[in-house]
Write a protein that holds these residues in place. Structure first.
Motif, mmCIF file in Angstrom:
data_model
loop_
_atom_site.group_PDB
_atom_site.id
_atom_site.type_symbol
_atom_site.label_atom_id
_atom_site.label_comp_id
_atom_site.label_asym_id
_atom_site.label_seq_id
_atom_site.Cartn_x
_atom_site.Cartn_y
_atom_site.Cartn_z
ATOM 1 N N ALA A 47 0.842 -1.196 0.000
ATOM 2 C CA ALA A 47 0.000 0.000 0.000
ATOM 3 C C ALA A 47 0.878 1.247 0.000
ATOM 4 C CB ALA A 47 -0.907 0.001 1.229
ATOM 5 N N GLU A 48 0.537 2.204 -0.856
ATOM 6 C CA GLU A 48 1.282 3.453 -1.042
ATOM 7 C C GLU A 48 2.672 3.217 -1.636
ATOM 8 O OE1 GLU A 48 0.873 6.813 1.794
ATOM 9 O OE2 GLU A 48 0.094 5.274 3.160
ATOM 10 N N GLY A 49 2.949 2.008 -2.082
ATOM 11 C CA GLY A 49 4.260 1.716 -2.636
ATOM 12 C C GLY A 49 4.386 2.149 -4.085
ATOM 13 N N TYR A 50 5.609 2.196 -4.554
ATOM 14 C CA TYR A 50 5.854 2.573 -5.944
ATOM 15 C C TYR A 50 7.187 2.005 -6.406
ATOM 16 C CZ TYR A 50 9.152 6.098 -4.221
ATOM 17 O OH TYR A 50 10.214 6.725 -3.618
ATOM 18 N N THR A 51 7.339 1.974 -7.709
ATOM 19 C CA THR A 51 8.600 1.605 -8.349
ATOM 20 C C THR A 51 8.934 2.684 -9.370
ATOM 21 O OG1 THR A 51 8.131 -0.749 -8.118
ATOM 22 C CG2 THR A 51 9.804 -0.130 -9.731
ATOM 23 N N LEU A 73 7.239 5.381 -13.857
ATOM 24 C CA LEU A 73 6.745 5.682 -12.517
ATOM 25 C C LEU A 73 5.510 4.820 -12.305
ATOM 26 C CD1 LEU A 73 8.539 8.163 -13.231
ATOM 27 C CD2 LEU A 73 6.969 9.568 -11.896
ATOM 28 N N ALA A 74 5.662 3.780 -11.492
ATOM 29 C CA ALA A 74 4.586 2.814 -11.299
ATOM 30 C C ALA A 74 4.157 2.802 -9.840
ATOM 31 C CB ALA A 74 5.052 1.414 -11.714
ATOM 32 N N GLY A 75 2.929 3.169 -9.589
ATOM 33 C CA GLY A 75 2.407 3.124 -8.234
ATOM 34 C C GLY A 75 1.620 1.855 -7.987
ATOM 35 N N GLN A 82 15.916 17.301 -10.134
ATOM 36 C CA GLN A 82 16.693 18.468 -9.738
ATOM 37 C C GLN A 82 18.148 18.353 -10.206
ATOM 38 O OE1 GLN A 82 15.351 21.152 -8.362
ATOM 39 N NE2 GLN A 82 13.385 20.091 -8.466
ATOM 40 N N ARG A 83 18.601 17.151 -10.460
ATOM 41 C CA ARG A 83 19.966 16.961 -10.948
ATOM 42 C C ARG A 83 20.007 17.156 -12.457
ATOM 43 N NH1 ARG A 83 23.331 12.409 -8.071
ATOM 44 N NH2 ARG A 83 23.176 11.511 -10.144
ATOM 45 N N SER A 84 21.209 17.389 -12.958
ATOM 46 C CA SER A 84 21.337 17.623 -14.396
ATOM 47 C C SER A 84 21.103 16.349 -15.198
ATOM 48 C CB SER A 84 22.723 18.188 -14.710
ATOM 49 O OG SER A 84 23.732 17.322 -14.229
ATOM 50 N N THR A 85 21.281 15.195 -14.567
ATOM 51 C CA THR A 85 20.992 13.931 -15.230
ATOM 52 C C THR A 85 20.272 13.015 -14.259
ATOM 53 O OG1 THR A 85 23.077 12.936 -14.534
ATOM 54 C CG2 THR A 85 23.066 14.042 -16.678
ATOM 55 N N ILE A 86 19.521 12.082 -14.806
ATOM 56 C CA ILE A 86 18.874 11.044 -14.012
ATOM 57 C C ILE A 86 19.606 9.739 -14.281
ATOM 58 C CG2 ILE A 86 16.758 9.718 -13.653
ATOM 59 C CD1 ILE A 86 15.185 12.203 -14.438
ATOM 60 N N PRO A 87 20.218 9.141 -13.277
ATOM 61 C CA PRO A 87 20.945 7.898 -13.521
ATOM 62 C C PRO A 87 20.006 6.740 -13.802
ATOM 63 C CG PRO A 87 20.882 8.383 -11.182
ATOM 64 C CD PRO A 87 20.280 9.569 -11.879
ATOM 65 N N ALA A 88 20.497 5.773 -14.500
ATOM 66 C CA ALA A 88 19.750 4.522 -14.660
ATOM 67 C C ALA A 88 19.672 3.852 -13.291
ATOM 68 C CB ALA A 88 20.448 3.615 -15.660
ATOM 69 N N LEU A 89 18.457 3.515 -12.886
ATOM 70 C CA LEU A 89 18.282 2.945 -11.551
ATOM 71 C C LEU A 89 16.917 2.290 -11.437
ATOM 72 C CD1 LEU A 89 16.158 5.161 -10.313
ATOM 73 C CD2 LEU A 89 18.189 6.387 -9.640
ATOM 74 N N VAL A 90 16.739 1.563 -10.356
ATOM 75 C CA VAL A 90 15.437 1.045 -9.972
ATOM 76 C C VAL A 90 15.229 1.390 -8.505
ATOM 77 C CG1 VAL A 90 13.979 -0.986 -9.635
ATOM 78 C CG2 VAL A 90 15.455 -0.836 -11.653
ATOM 79 N N ILE A 91 14.144 2.081 -8.217
ATOM 80 C CA ILE A 91 13.771 2.403 -6.842
ATOM 81 C C ILE A 91 12.539 1.584 -6.486
ATOM 82 C CG2 ILE A 91 12.957 4.189 -5.259
ATOM 83 C CD1 ILE A 91 14.443 6.247 -6.927
ATOM 84 N N GLN A 92 12.620 0.819 -5.427
ATOM 85 C CA GLN A 92 11.463 0.116 -4.859
ATOM 86 C C GLN A 92 11.193 0.753 -3.502
ATOM 87 O OE1 GLN A 92 10.763 -3.074 -7.757
ATOM 88 N NE2 GLN A 92 9.618 -2.494 -5.966
#
Length: 656
Positions: free
Chosen positions: A131-135, A149-151, A169-179
């Motif tokens: 619940a309230e999670g995202y990837t 952006l998957a909720g 806010q950064r000049s680039t967005i790194p390749a990543l996965v946020i759980q």
């Protein structure tokens, strides 16, 4: 509002093109800028996990936004605003993903949408199932990229958009996965202080702020709202209901659960059906403007004396145990009514009369035995203002109340005598990692000053989101950067100011956080350098203190000009004024030390002038009517004033 980061190396990939230039597909010629390492961003609250990929991507001037059917509109609006702020000029939309993207594609939706699942699969990511999670998954592809952006649900998608706001806010967005997902189900604030309530403008700003730190709850419970306490039986006027309705809408747009609290305890007759019906009518009126969460506050009342003869007849002689039984009966009836009229509504919340400590008592036993187990109970910890809260403390509260409690943390509230003349701006500390397993949530009781409250509330929200990975100092710095709009000079000025308001008192004589630790370390170093008798060390310490005093004295003007919300400087005005005078007193004190060190007879004049300025600073008082207790402003008290007073005795000098 923007969240920027501490100690990170920006990854700059050259001039921004109209397509996404990636580190996976560099030009054939070697470019030292492109050879820079890709660094992971700092996100607040700290996500459950961040896994780096290969390469990074610039958003550029043109992106394609793919919004899955049924995606949360507030999340989409936030992403669009974030892209505009990041310099994106053209946002086109699409319904499908290309086999090889030629620019950044941002996919937005919940994990049950086919296009979102497909985008995640192409990024080797899976949706969060909490619940309230995202990837969030970003991957460079061809001359473009996929940023998904998957909720798990609408709230999760909105939280994903808030994290994307920080990434962009950064000049680039790194390749990543946020759980990511929250550790605690309830996180936010309860406007539960005494003294001047916040204005509706303050509350609206606060709701927007809560969204940025992924909080999900705001409890409307100002002690000085007469229609919620002293005159609780009376209906709100149409004008007030309209104002509250606007606030409820703002909360909903920010994915904040607006909870309405009423405090009938000072006059309620528990066994009188008319009083129960009055509560239900009040809740019905609030329900008509979109409120679905309710709260009955029974704190700060006389509970061993009935308010009506009928309660004596119904429950017997007044006592703590009888009060627990009576309160449970009324609250159970209110919960039953909520179940009938709004079955999908969250459970009723209550704060008991014994809201502090977890010691067994007849009152707690009566509540435990009689209160509907569905009803949420708030608890302030081991005391009204606890110096620390541990896992065993929370377990004891669970045992005492018969359910996991919702923590009402009385920090940074400044409505009690020990806080007179203070803002409470220290980081949120001494709450044990792992409390998320023992609590249903955590709510901060903020100060009468809304904007300064955000410093501590940022920490409370970050702890509630991920208590196990919570870093108090880094989060504190992030709060300063947010107020400064990312400007480093203003951030440092704010941290210098926060240090002068580091004292965190309790209801007793001993504070739970010390005053001005950064300044004390500086001044103690000067004392030691002077005392050890080495000329070079003493000269250098005095020279360094000259620079520090200049920064200290200049900090208030930097804050006034540099904070992104002018309310912070307005609500902190007397503290900033006093800090500036104390800063000038410190400058003169250092001048006196330097003169004494050089054998100049001017030392006495400098010290005398410093003493006069210190007295003027100490005479500044709080803004009339702003806080419950008014008095003299305190700036690094016990540290700066002591040093200014002691300085003339540190180096012998000739009097004029």
């Amino acid at each position: 509002m923007r969240m920027l980061f501490t100690g990170l190396t920006a990854v700059i990939l050259g001039t921004i093109p109209t397509f996404a230039q990636t580190a996976q597909n560099p030009p054939q010629t070697y470019n030292p800028i492109l050879a820079r390492p890709v660094t992971l961003p700092a996100i607040f609250p700290t996500p459950v996990s961040i896994t780096p990929g290969k390469g990074s991507v610039m958003l550029g001037k043109s992106i394609v936004l793919v919004v899955a059917p049924g995606a949360d509109p507030e999340a989409e609006a936030l992403v669009r605003n974030t892209l505009t702020a990041a310099g994106v000029e053209t946002i086109t939309t699409a319904r499908q993903l290309p086999s090889v993207p030629d620019r950044p594609y941002i996919i937005l939706g919940t994990g049950d949408a086919e296009i979102v699942r497909s985008a995640l699969a192409r990024s080797a990511a899976v949706p969060d199932s909490n619940a309230e999670g995202y990837t969030i998954a970003s991957v460079a592809a061809g001359n473009g990229a996929l940023i998904t952006l998957a909720g798990h649900d609408a709230d999760g998608l909105f939280h994903a958009a808030q994290t994307f706001r920080q990434l962009a806010q950064r000049s680039t967005i790194p390749a990543l996965v946020i759980q990511d997902h929250p550790a605690m189900a309830i996180r936010g604030t309860i406007e539960g202080f005494y003294g001047a309530p916040w204005s509706m403008t303050d509350r609206a700003k606060h709701l927007h702020f809560l969204a940025t730190v992924k909080a999900n709850t705001y409890v409307y419970s100002p002690k000085d709202d007469p229609y919620a306490r002293d005159r609780w039986r009376e209906a709100y006027s149409p004008a007030i209901l309209k104002e509250l309705s606007t606030l409820v809408t703002t909360a909903r747009q920010n994915h904040i659960n607006f909870v309405y609290a009423i405090s009938p305890g000072p006059s309620v007759c528990f066994s009188n059906p008319a009083d129960r019906q009055a509560l239900e009518r009040k809740f019905s009126a609030l329900r008509s403007i979109g409120v679905h969460s309710f709260y009955v506050a029974l704190d700060d009342i006389e509970y061993t004396k009935w308010n009506c003869a009928l309660d004596s007849t119904t429950f017997g002689p007044s006592s703590a145990e009888a009060a627990g039984i009576a309160q449970a009966q009324l609250l159970n009836a209110i919960q039953a009514d909520l179940n009938t009229v709004d079955p999908a509504a969250p459970p009723l919340i209550m704060v008991p009369t014994e809201y502090y400590d977890a010691k067994e008592s007849p009152y707690k036993a009566a509540l435990r035995k009689n209160l509907n187990p569905k009803i949420v109970v708030q608890w302030t910890g081991t005391d009204v203002v606890p110096p620390a809260i541990s896992i065993p403390d929370a377990r004891a509260a669970t045992k005492a109340f018969g359910r996991k409690t919702l923590l009402w943390d009385n920090y940074p509230v400044n409505d009690y005598a020990q806080t007179t003349g203070r803002l409470l701006l220290a980081p949120y500390v001494r709450r044990e990692a792992g409390l998320s397993a023992e609590l249903t949530g955590i709510l901060s009781n903020p100060m009468n000053q809304e904007a300064p409250s955000r410093v501590a509330v940022t920490g409370v929200a970050a702890f509630g989101w991920n208590d196990k990975a919570y870093d108090a100092v880094r989060t504190w710095h992030a709060a300063a950067r947010e107020l400064a709009g990312g400007d480093e000079r203003t951030t440092e000025a704010l941290l210098t100011f926060f240090d002068t308001q580091h004292m965190a008192p309790t209801f007793g004589s001993q504070p739970w956080q010390e005053q001005a630790p950064r300044l004390k370390a500086v001044l103690d170093g000067v004392r030691e350098a002077i005392a050890n008798g080495d000329d070079a060390t003493r000269h250098q310490a005095i020279a360094d203190l000259v620079l520090y005093a200049d920064r200290f004295a200049g900090a208030p003007d930097i804050i006034r000009a540099g904070t992104v919300d002018t309310a912070f400087a307005q609500e902190s005005r007397p503290w900033l004024d006093a800090m500036q005078l104390w800063g000038r007193a410190l400058q003169l004190t250092v001048a006196g030390l330097d003169a004494a060190d050089k054998g100049s007879i001017a030392a006495g004049r400098y010290f005398a002038s410093a003493k006069r300025l210190a007295a003027a600073a100490a005479a500044i008082r709080t803004i009339p009517g702003a806080t419950r207790f008014e008095g003299g402003i305190k700036i690094a008290d016990g540290v700066l004033d002591v040093f200014v007073g002691d300085a003339p005795k540190l180096i012998a000098f000739e009097q004029e």
